[in-house]
Each structure stands twice: as C-alpha cells, then as structure tokens.
Design an enzyme around this catalytic site. Structure first.
Site, PDB file in Angstrom:
ATOM      1  N   LYS A  83       0.869  -1.037   0.112  1.00 18.65           N
ATOM      2  CA  LYS A  83      -0.039  -0.045  -0.090  1.00 18.65           C
ATOM      3  C   LYS A  83       0.722   1.294  -0.010  1.00 18.65           C
ATOM      4  O   LYS A  83       1.840   1.340   0.817  1.00 18.65           O
ATOM      5  CB  LYS A  83      -0.816  -0.094   1.299  1.00 18.65           C
ATOM      6  CG  LYS A  83      -2.182   0.591   0.930  1.00 18.65           C
ATOM      7  CD  LYS A  83      -3.138   0.422   2.321  1.00 18.65           C
ATOM      8  CE  LYS A  83      -4.514   0.575   2.116  1.00 18.65           C
ATOM      9  NZ  LYS A  83      -5.177   0.665   3.482  1.00 18.65           N
TER      10      LYS A  83
HETATM   11  O1  G3P Z   1      -8.571   1.306   4.704  1.00 14.69           O
HETATM   12  C1  G3P Z   1      -8.743   2.542   4.944  1.00 14.69           C
HETATM   13  C2  G3P Z   1      -9.514   2.668   6.110  1.00 14.69           C
HETATM   14  O2  G3P Z   1      -9.094   2.021   7.209  1.00 14.69           O
HETATM   15  C3  G3P Z   1      -9.694   4.102   6.673  1.00 14.69           C
HETATM   16  O3  G3P Z   1     -11.057   4.171   7.424  1.00 14.69           O
HETATM   17  O4  G3P Z   1     -12.559   4.799   9.048  1.00 14.69           O
HETATM   18  O5  G3P Z   1      -9.960   5.611   8.944  1.00 14.69           O
HETATM   19  O6  G3P Z   1     -11.513   6.575   7.224  1.00 14.69           O
HETATM   20  P1  G3P Z   1     -11.132   5.327   8.419  1.00 14.69           P
END
Ligand code: G3P
Length: 218
Positions: A83
């Site tokens: 990533k």
């Molecule tokens: O894979 C990306 C994800 O983990 C981000 O999610 O909830 O931190 O916006 P969030």
C-alpha cells in the site's frame, strides 16, 4: 464483489475467514498501531489466514525509502499487496513495484483525477475513502461513481476500485450497485450486514408455530 476486512486484529480476521467472508485484508499504519503488535509479524500471521491480497502500507514519504520498504513488505508473504499513499513518490513507487509484478494498493484517494493517475501508474487497487468525505459533508459515493465511470471508459486500465473508509452497510450496498470491485469493511460493518429485525422476528414466529406441532425433523 470482493469483501476485504479492514483491520489488523487477527482474531477478528480468523473468525470472519471461518465464515467464508474474507476475500482479502487491508491494514494501514493506524490499524497496525491499534493492534499493538510488530508489523512484520502481524502481516505474516494475517497472510497465513487468508490466501487473498493483504495490504501492508509503507511509512516512508520519499521514493527511495518507499521502494525499499515496499520490496521488504512484499517479501513477507506472496499474498502481500503493498500500500502506498497517493503522492508523487507513492505513484513512482507504484510504477516500479507494479513493473516487478507486485500488486500495489494506492490509498488515501479523494478525487477522480487522483484515481486516474493511480491507474496509469499500474495500481492493482485504488482506495477512495468514502467515509472521510462524508465526514466533511462531501458525498463520498459520488467519488466512487466517477471513478467507476472513468475506468469503464478505458478497458486498458486494470485497476480495481477498492472502496475504503466504509462506515455502514449502506456504503456497501451503494458501492455494489455502482459496480465497485471490492469493499474493505471494518469487522463490525460485516456483522451489521447480516442483521434485519424482520428476519429475527420471522424466524421466531416460524419456530413458535413449529413447536406447536410437537414434531421434530430428526
Ligand atoms: O483502509 C482505509 C481505512 O482503514 C480508513 O478508514 O475509518 O480511518 O476513514 P477510516
């Protein structure tokens, strides 16, 4: 549509994998930190649970170090997807790693233009963050619609739309209706997909009526 699990908690991944609900896993530096574990060890353990792509994110911001980190992460297991952030150095790293046969997940995508650049750089996956756009009163799902439309115009682009930052089941349903290839879901959202009160009440009514018959199938 493929379901990836968005967590570095091995116990959660194992439980969902046993239910056949894991086509891959995504992690990021925040999820690794939350796990409290050594990154290489937890990524290796996750890669042994599922044969699907397991995203492990570089933490450098310069091209040379990103590339070195990406090659190290790829060496952990054959199903590691590296990533990288959607930056100039990230796209340079993506192009080199993709050229070496490493699947790359380009993350922190917030615009269709960014998604087009990632596809041109040979990304295997693009991760647009719908929840974080919704969080600032911007329609995250319209970004998914734009990216899916753009990618469909150019069949030579092989990048899969991996919907990330999913907050609830409606995000999943909307992404599926738009034709996104993958959604990466926090474990609690996956569990929410199952639930409907009419299913619960309907089953209870069936079983109550069945009990009155005094019969048993076995
Ligand atoms: O894979 C990306 C994800 O983990 C981000 O999610 O909830 O931190 O916006 P969030």
């Amino acid at each position: 549509m493929k379901f990836f699990v968005d967590t570095a908690e091995v116990s959660e991944i194992r439980a969902l994998a046993e239910a056949g609900l894991v086509d891959g896993v995504t992690t990021n530096p925040s999820l690794i930190a939350k796990s409290g574990r050594n990154m290489a060890e937890v990524i290796a353990e996750i890669c042994a649970i599922t044969p699907g792509p397991v995203s492990a994110e570089v933490t450098a911001t310069d091209f040379e170090t990103m590339l070195a980190e990406g090659r190290y992460l790829r060496g952990i297991a054959k199903n590691v997807a590296v990533k990288v952030p959607l930056t100039e150095a990230g796209l340079r790293t993506c192009r080199v790693l993709a050229g070496e046969g490493t699947p790359v997940n380009v993350t922190l995508c917030f615009s269709p233009a960014q998604a087009l650049l990632a596809a041109k750089a040979g990304a295997a996956f693009i991760s647009p963050f719908v929840g974080r756009l919704d969080d600032i009163s911007t329609d995250g799902m319209s970004l998914i619609a734009d990216i899916v439309q753009i990618y469909r115009n150019y069949p030579a682009l092989k990048t899969e739309v991996l919907v990330a930052s999913v907050r609830h089941p409606i995000h999943l349903v909307q992404a599926a209706k738009l034709g996104a290839h993958v959604a990466t879901l926090p474990p609690q959202v996956i569990r929410q997909l199952l639930k409907h009160p009419l299913t619960d009440s309907g089953l209870a009514a069936f079983l109550a009526d069945w009990k009155k018959t005094g019969q048993s199938i076995l």
